[in-house]
Write an enzyme that holds these catalytic residues in place. Structure first.
Site, PDB file in Angstrom:
ATOM      1  N   LYS A   5       0.440   1.476  -7.806  1.00  0.00           N
ATOM      2  CA  LYS A   5       0.280   2.938  -7.929  1.00  0.00           C
ATOM      3  C   LYS A   5       1.112   3.581  -6.820  1.00  0.00           C
ATOM      4  O   LYS A   5       0.677   3.695  -5.690  1.00  0.00           O
ATOM      5  CB  LYS A   5      -1.200   3.317  -7.772  1.00  0.00           C
ATOM      6  CG  LYS A   5      -1.624   4.580  -8.513  1.00  0.00           C
ATOM      7  CD  LYS A   5      -0.903   5.843  -8.115  1.00  0.00           C
ATOM      8  CE  LYS A   5      -1.440   6.441  -6.834  1.00  0.00           C
ATOM      9  NZ  LYS A   5      -0.638   7.625  -6.403  1.00  0.00           N
ATOM     10  N   GLY A  27      -0.553   4.066   3.652  1.00  0.00           N
ATOM     11  CA  GLY A  27      -0.607   5.518   3.569  1.00  0.00           C
ATOM     12  C   GLY A  27      -1.330   6.076   4.776  1.00  0.00           C
ATOM     13  O   GLY A  27      -1.381   5.447   5.839  1.00  0.00           O
ATOM     14  N   SER A  28      -1.915   7.241   4.607  1.00  0.00           N
ATOM     15  CA  SER A  28      -2.525   7.920   5.751  1.00  0.00           C
ATOM     16  C   SER A  28      -3.870   7.307   6.112  1.00  0.00           C
ATOM     17  O   SER A  28      -4.532   6.669   5.284  1.00  0.00           O
ATOM     18  CB  SER A  28      -2.700   9.397   5.423  1.00  0.00           C
ATOM     19  OG  SER A  28      -3.634   9.538   4.380  1.00  0.00           O
ATOM     20  N   GLU A  80      -2.510  -0.452   5.805  1.00  0.00           N
ATOM     21  CA  GLU A  80      -1.398  -0.153   6.723  1.00  0.00           C
ATOM     22  C   GLU A  80      -1.338   1.360   6.832  1.00  0.00           C
ATOM     23  O   GLU A  80      -0.909   2.038   5.906  1.00  0.00           O
ATOM     24  CB  GLU A  80      -0.086  -0.700   6.159  1.00  0.00           C
ATOM     25  CG  GLU A  80      -0.093  -2.193   5.901  1.00  0.00           C
ATOM     26  CD  GLU A  80      -0.142  -3.005   7.178  1.00  0.00           C
ATOM     27  OE1 GLU A  80       0.342  -2.514   8.215  1.00  0.00           O
ATOM     28  OE2 GLU A  80      -0.689  -4.114   7.148  1.00  0.00           O
ATOM     29  N   LEU A  81      -1.759   1.897   7.966  1.00  0.00           N
ATOM     30  CA  LEU A  81      -1.989   3.345   8.036  1.00  0.00           C
ATOM     31  C   LEU A  81      -1.012   4.042   8.985  1.00  0.00           C
ATOM     32  O   LEU A  81       0.055   3.540   9.266  1.00  0.00           O
ATOM     33  CB  LEU A  81      -3.443   3.593   8.434  1.00  0.00           C
ATOM     34  CG  LEU A  81      -4.466   2.836   7.576  1.00  0.00           C
ATOM     35  CD1 LEU A  81      -5.878   3.064   8.081  1.00  0.00           C
ATOM     36  CD2 LEU A  81      -4.352   3.228   6.112  1.00  0.00           C
ATOM     37  N   CYS A  99       6.437   5.072   9.375  1.00  0.00           N
ATOM     38  CA  CYS A  99       5.151   4.828  10.053  1.00  0.00           C
ATOM     39  C   CYS A  99       5.379   4.344  11.468  1.00  0.00           C
ATOM     40  O   CYS A  99       4.625   4.662  12.369  1.00  0.00           O
ATOM     41  CB  CYS A  99       4.327   3.825   9.264  1.00  0.00           C
ATOM     42  SG  CYS A  99       5.187   2.281   8.942  1.00  0.00           S
TER      43      CYS A  99
HETATM   44  P1  NAD Z   1      -1.410   9.365   1.487  1.00  0.00           P
HETATM   45  O1  NAD Z   1      -2.549   8.669   2.147  1.00  0.00           O
HETATM   46  O2  NAD Z   1      -1.523  10.811   1.250  1.00  0.00           O
HETATM   47  O3  NAD Z   1      -1.113   8.703   0.080  1.00  0.00           O
HETATM   48  C1  NAD Z   1      -0.845   7.327  -0.070  1.00  0.00           C
HETATM   49  C2  NAD Z   1      -1.190   6.877  -1.476  1.00  0.00           C
HETATM   50  O4  NAD Z   1      -2.597   6.926  -1.676  1.00  0.00           O
HETATM   51  C3  NAD Z   1      -0.587   7.725  -2.580  1.00  0.00           C
HETATM   52  O5  NAD Z   1      -0.110   6.865  -3.583  1.00  0.00           O
HETATM   53  C4  NAD Z   1      -1.768   8.541  -3.050  1.00  0.00           C
HETATM   54  O6  NAD Z   1      -1.662   8.989  -4.377  1.00  0.00           O
HETATM   55  C5  NAD Z   1      -2.886   7.553  -2.914  1.00  0.00           C
HETATM   56  N1  NAD Z   1      -4.246   8.122  -2.839  1.00  0.00           N
HETATM   57  C6  NAD Z   1      -4.625   9.343  -2.395  1.00  0.00           C
HETATM   58  N2  NAD Z   1      -5.981   9.466  -2.452  1.00  0.00           N
HETATM   59  C7  NAD Z   1      -6.465   8.295  -2.918  1.00  0.00           C
HETATM   60  C8  NAD Z   1      -7.771   7.791  -3.178  1.00  0.00           C
HETATM   61  N3  NAD Z   1      -8.869   8.503  -2.951  1.00  0.00           N
HETATM   62  N4  NAD Z   1      -7.905   6.527  -3.658  1.00  0.00           N
HETATM   63  C9  NAD Z   1      -6.806   5.764  -3.857  1.00  0.00           C
HETATM   64  N5  NAD Z   1      -5.553   6.185  -3.639  1.00  0.00           N
HETATM   65  C10 NAD Z   1      -5.366   7.440  -3.168  1.00  0.00           C
HETATM   66  O7  NAD Z   1      -0.137   9.019   2.385  1.00  0.00           O
HETATM   67  P2  NAD Z   1       1.331   9.649   2.243  1.00  0.00           P
HETATM   68  O8  NAD Z   1       1.300  11.069   2.730  1.00  0.00           O
HETATM   69  O9  NAD Z   1       1.869   9.347   0.899  1.00  0.00           O
HETATM   70  O10 NAD Z   1       2.155   8.740   3.278  1.00  0.00           O
HETATM   71  C11 NAD Z   1       2.314   9.038   4.638  1.00  0.00           C
HETATM   72  C12 NAD Z   1       1.386   8.183   5.476  1.00  0.00           C
HETATM   73  O11 NAD Z   1       1.613   6.810   5.235  1.00  0.00           O
HETATM   74  C13 NAD Z   1       1.588   8.367   6.959  1.00  0.00           C
HETATM   75  O12 NAD Z   1       0.349   8.471   7.611  1.00  0.00           O
HETATM   76  C14 NAD Z   1       2.279   7.073   7.385  1.00  0.00           C
HETATM   77  O13 NAD Z   1       2.097   6.723   8.726  1.00  0.00           O
HETATM   78  C15 NAD Z   1       1.675   6.090   6.460  1.00  0.00           C
HETATM   79  N6  NAD Z   1       2.515   4.899   6.347  1.00  0.00           N
HETATM   80  C16 NAD Z   1       2.090   3.727   6.934  1.00  0.00           C
HETATM   81  C17 NAD Z   1       2.867   2.576   6.855  1.00  0.00           C
HETATM   82  C18 NAD Z   1       2.422   1.283   7.504  1.00  0.00           C
HETATM   83  O14 NAD Z   1       2.941   0.227   7.148  1.00  0.00           O
HETATM   84  N7  NAD Z   1       1.467   1.298   8.412  1.00  0.00           N
HETATM   85  C19 NAD Z   1       4.080   2.619   6.169  1.00  0.00           C
HETATM   86  C20 NAD Z   1       4.481   3.825   5.595  1.00  0.00           C
HETATM   87  C21 NAD Z   1       3.697   4.948   5.682  1.00  0.00           C
END
Ligand code: NAD
Length: 512
Positions: free
Chosen positions: A163, A212-213, A234-235, A268
């Site tokens: 996804k 993601g976040s 991985e946040l 990230c």
């Molecule tokens: P986000 O958390 O907003 O979204 C990430 C994904 O989660 C998207 O595909 C989104 O649709 C999905 N999502 C949202 N709500 C959900 C839920 N309730 N259940 C399941 N899935 C859900 O993050 P973003 O804004 O797309 O990305 C930026 C963030 O990602 C930054 O915080 C960054 O640091 C982090 N990031 C971390 C790494 C790492 O390896 N640690 C790598 C890249 C990015």
């Protein structure tokens, strides 16, 4: 009002429409997971050598389609052309590693028994994949983020439901197209949509790999725990760079400029805050500002002309602008940048000086092209400030003395530390990549762990000696058997007779 059924994907640099994707419902996700579950046993059965053939075919496809993949990625991100070409290159490298190594990483293990008493059995650890792994990814590297987790999961023998971010789903759809085009078994499916679609993946898959976040990670952890399924997160991060007074300042300035501005700071593990020892603070700031001022920013076509492109969307722009504005109001100096360029979502590469930890630019994840720099009295203060964060993804230490830099590295609360460099750990799949604190739980890669994490571990014992009708410890119990067994376990556990109460053994044997 009717709920939308589609999402329009636009290039944030130009506003151009890049594509349209469906919002997949929870039912669609459940149906796709059921189908994957049916296909997975055959995928597991062909073994790592069989899967290697398909993964290497995909690798060829990635090589042959690199320019087209970069086109799609650029159309949904507004990235510089060079940044757009990085995802396919990275994907090719990683695919080769796990395709070729998975057989070795997944081979049965025969650990040596922990005690002489256990030597009567042959011990085997078997790695069996979770049937369906759910991979949920962010928008910053629309092809590389899926690939870095999808490939190890496939190599492990799992089927994968992916996804991608609703901001950049087109590159992930290309990956799925590639998988179909090479004629591989149908064990990779993509679903598109926003949070609700992601939640449905968490509701149906057997393992969740999320990038993601931190806020979304927390929701996913709660939902996965409710279902008792394992997950790895991985946040976000707020990576510090520590510049010690003996550092090669020219290299540190260029390295930190790259670490902060690569992909317009939307990484990230980008450098998000810099601590510089007082004696070299002014000189470092001059060099860093000069390096950042050299960056060329604009909207690339197919010819690479620029170093930096757009931010992913307006939301990112507003976070970056707020961090800069709040810092300036609190007394920080803007040495270069500080504003939007006026084109699309482009924001100027920005250096802030004289910042401190009361400012959001030093404590909240910015995820944009800012480098806030703070003066510190010495190494100890730099370490204390670097560790003063809820995050712990990675860090860098800059010094001419590599031993000193490593001593500093070992005191930092971060999943990775690069000495005199940035991002280097991202290009070493043999190392684990994982965040500490609110930056995540679990890790990706790390050689064998990169595929074993997608497996359940099964322990098998098998007798070495011919077996009798009854083992000595089976029913009926007797004091004699008990004391012999206890004595043997104590002797084996303590490696000697020191802790065995021979008198007590004797007493029990005589029935006292
Ligand atoms: P986000 O958390 O907003 O979204 C990430 C994904 O989660 C998207 O595909 C989104 O649709 C999905 N999502 C949202 N709500 C959900 C839920 N309730 N259940 C399941 N899935 C859900 O993050 P973003 O804004 O797309 O990305 C930026 C963030 O990602 C930054 O915080 C960054 O640091 C982090 N990031 C971390 C790494 C790492 O390896 N640690 C790598 C890249 C990015």
């Amino acid at each position: 009002e009717v709920a939308p059924t589609e999402i329009e994907i636009r290039n944030p640099a130009t506003g151009e429409l890049a594509g349209t994707v469906p919002i997949d419902s929870a039912e669609t996700v459940a149906a796709k997971v059921r189908e994957l579950r049916a296909q997975q046993p055959a995928w597991e059965a062909i073994g790592p050598e069989g899967r290697k053939q398909w993964l290497l075919k995909l690798q060829d496809w990635l090589v042959d389609n690199t320019d087209r993949l970069a086109d799609v990625l650029q159309s949904e991100t507004g990235k510089a052309r060079v940044d757009s070409l990085i995802d396919p290159a990275f994907s090719i490298d990683l695919t080769g590693y796990y395709a070729r190594r998975a057989a070795k990483f997944l081979a049965d293990e025969h650990p040596s028994p922990h005690s002489p008493l256990a030597r009567v059995k042959a011990l085997t650890t078997v790695f069996r994949p979770y049937p369906v792994v759910g991979v949920i990814t962010p928008w910053n590297f629309p092809l590389a983020m899926p690939v870095i987790d999808v490939i190890p999961a496939l190599a492990a023998g799992a089927a994968v439901i992916l996804k991608p971010s609703e901001v950049t789903p087109l590159s992930a759809l290309e990956l799925a197209r590639g998988w179909r085009e090479i004629g591989a078994p149908p064990v990779l499916e993509v679903v598109t949509g926003a949070g609700a679609t992601g939640a449905a993946v968490v509701g149906n898959a057997d393992y969740i790999q999320f990038t993601g976040s931190t806020a979304t990670g927390r929701k996913i952890a709660a939902a996965a725990t409710e279902r008792m399924i394992p997950f790895s997160l991985e946040l976000g991060g707020k990576d510090p760079a520590i510049v010690l007074a003996d550092a090669d300042l020219e290299r540190a300035a260029h390295g930190i400029a790259f670490g902060g501005m690569f992909n317009a700071g939307q990484v990230c593990i980008s450098v998000e805050r810099v601590y510089v020892e007082a004696p070299v603070y002014d000189e470092f700031l001059r060099k860093l500002t000069a390096a950042v001022k050299e960056l060329r920013q604009g909207v690339d076509g197919r010819e690479p002309k620029y170093d930096m492109g757009a931010l992913a969307n307006e939301n990112q722009v507003s976070i970056v602008a707020r961090h800069v504005d709040e810092a300036v109001k609190a007394g920080a100096r803007v040495l270069t940048g500080g504003e939007r360029t006026g084109v699309g979502t482009l924001f100027q590469p920005t250096v802030l000086a004289d910042v401190d930890h009361t400012m959001s630019c030093m404590t909240e994840e910015t995820f944009g092209p800012t480098l806030p720099v703070m003066k510190v009295a010495n190494e100890a203060e730099a370490i204390a400030l670097a560790n003063d964060s809820i995050y712990g993804l990675s860090a860098s230490v800059w010094s001419a003395d590599k031993d000193r830099a490593e001593r500093v590295a070992r005191q930092l609360n971060a999943g990775a530390v690069n000495i005199n460099d940035v991002f280097a750990n991202m290009f070493s799949f043999a190392l684990p990549m994982g965040g500490w604190g609110q930056s995540g739980t679990g890790a990706r890669w790390g050689g064998a762990n990169g595929v074993r994490k997608y497996c359940k571990q099964q322990a098998i014992t098998r007798p070495i000696l011919p077996t009798q009708t009854k083992e000595p410890l089976w029913f009926p119990y007797s004091p004699v058997k008990l004391s012999i067994a206890m004595g043997a376990m104590r002797a084996a556990g303590t490696r000697g007779l020191r802790r065995v109460d021979l008198l007590a053994v004797l007493k029990t044997v005589r029935g006292k």
